[in-house]
Scaffold this active site. Sequence first.
Site, mmCIF file in Angstrom:
data_model
loop_
_atom_site.group_PDB
_atom_site.id
_atom_site.type_symbol
_atom_site.label_atom_id
_atom_site.label_comp_id
_atom_site.label_asym_id
_atom_site.label_seq_id
_atom_site.Cartn_x
_atom_site.Cartn_y
_atom_site.Cartn_z
ATOM 1 N N GLY A 35 0.829 -1.198 0.000
ATOM 2 C CA GLY A 35 0.000 0.000 0.000
ATOM 3 C C GLY A 35 0.862 1.244 0.000
ATOM 4 O O GLY A 35 1.991 1.227 0.511
ATOM 5 N N CYS A 46 5.577 -0.033 7.259
ATOM 6 C CA CYS A 46 5.260 1.136 6.454
ATOM 7 C C CYS A 46 6.483 1.505 5.623
ATOM 8 O O CYS A 46 7.602 1.513 6.140
ATOM 9 C CB CYS A 46 4.875 2.303 7.369
ATOM 10 S SG CYS A 46 4.463 3.815 6.482
ATOM 11 N N LEU A 47 6.261 1.802 4.342
ATOM 12 C CA LEU A 47 7.390 2.154 3.472
ATOM 13 C C LEU A 47 8.087 3.431 3.934
ATOM 14 O O LEU A 47 9.232 3.665 3.584
ATOM 15 C CB LEU A 47 6.920 2.299 2.020
ATOM 16 C CG LEU A 47 6.417 1.008 1.358
ATOM 17 C CD1 LEU A 47 5.930 1.281 -0.058
ATOM 18 C CD2 LEU A 47 7.517 -0.053 1.358
ATOM 19 N N HIS A 62 -4.753 1.665 7.348
ATOM 20 C CA HIS A 62 -3.386 2.175 7.473
ATOM 21 C C HIS A 62 -3.158 3.323 6.469
ATOM 22 O O HIS A 62 -2.627 4.371 6.831
ATOM 23 C CB HIS A 62 -2.411 1.017 7.233
ATOM 24 C CG HIS A 62 -0.959 1.393 7.202
ATOM 25 N ND1 HIS A 62 -0.037 0.869 8.074
ATOM 26 C CD2 HIS A 62 -0.264 2.238 6.396
ATOM 27 C CE1 HIS A 62 1.159 1.388 7.811
ATOM 28 N NE2 HIS A 62 1.047 2.206 6.788
ATOM 29 N N GLU A 63 -3.602 3.107 5.215
ATOM 30 C CA GLU A 63 -3.369 4.115 4.172
ATOM 31 C C GLU A 63 -4.250 5.344 4.354
ATOM 32 O O GLU A 63 -3.817 6.471 4.109
ATOM 33 C CB GLU A 63 -3.574 3.502 2.780
ATOM 34 C CG GLU A 63 -2.672 2.313 2.447
ATOM 35 C CD GLU A 63 -1.187 2.560 2.682
ATOM 36 O OE1 GLU A 63 -0.743 3.709 2.579
ATOM 37 O OE2 GLU A 63 -0.482 1.582 2.995
ATOM 38 N N HIS A 119 -2.759 7.678 6.669
ATOM 39 C CA HIS A 119 -1.724 8.528 6.055
ATOM 40 C C HIS A 119 -2.319 9.831 5.522
ATOM 41 O O HIS A 119 -1.699 10.885 5.599
ATOM 42 C CB HIS A 119 -1.054 7.804 4.886
ATOM 43 C CG HIS A 119 0.119 6.949 5.266
ATOM 44 N ND1 HIS A 119 1.234 7.444 5.894
ATOM 45 C CD2 HIS A 119 0.357 5.622 5.093
ATOM 46 C CE1 HIS A 119 2.107 6.461 6.088
ATOM 47 N NE2 HIS A 119 1.591 5.339 5.622
HETATM 48 NI NI NI Z 1 2.420 3.396 5.627
#
Ligand code: NI
Length: 175
Positions: free
Chosen positions: A50, A98-99, A140-141, A144
């Site tokens: 994601g 998380c990226l 989660h996204e 953001h």
């Molecule tokens: Ni993330």
Amino acid sequence: MGTAMTIKPLIILPDPLLRQVSKPIERVDSDLQRLADDMLETMYDAPGIGLAAIQIGVPRRMLVIDVSREGEEKQPLVFINPEVVKSSDERSVYEEGCLSIPDYYAEVERPATIGVKYLDRDGKEQLIDADGLLATCLQHEIDHLNGVLFIDHISRLKREMVIKKFAKAAKAKAI
Ligand code: NI
């Protein structure tokens, strides 16, 4: 002649951009679709499941997800202006990463199933009932887009340790 997709640099903790609230998207046009494609390319390259636009420095309410398993056909999903319209009392726990917070993982508890209203890549209104990994990933996204990170859902002590570690790493890089 196809339009080449571009892998974008990722915004990493503690960049203050990650705390910015993203703005609603007013028009789904070819520029936005190109951004969605770049986001997918960036997510697959990372690799991740994601990515929100703010993670490549664009404060607009769009995210991409693909929770297909390795070896399965890709299932890219684009969510524009996603909005949680219902969520279950039942909760589930997943280990999240998380990226923007590389190599850190922690268990997070969230509603197990949610309903999300959104526009797809073509600007068409959609409603999805999500459960399992997709439900967790969507939450989660969407976090953001509101400047919220998954580490905000863990204990304060753990969160402060992670932030300190990344702040130190960023400082070391700046020298
Ligand atoms: Ni993330």
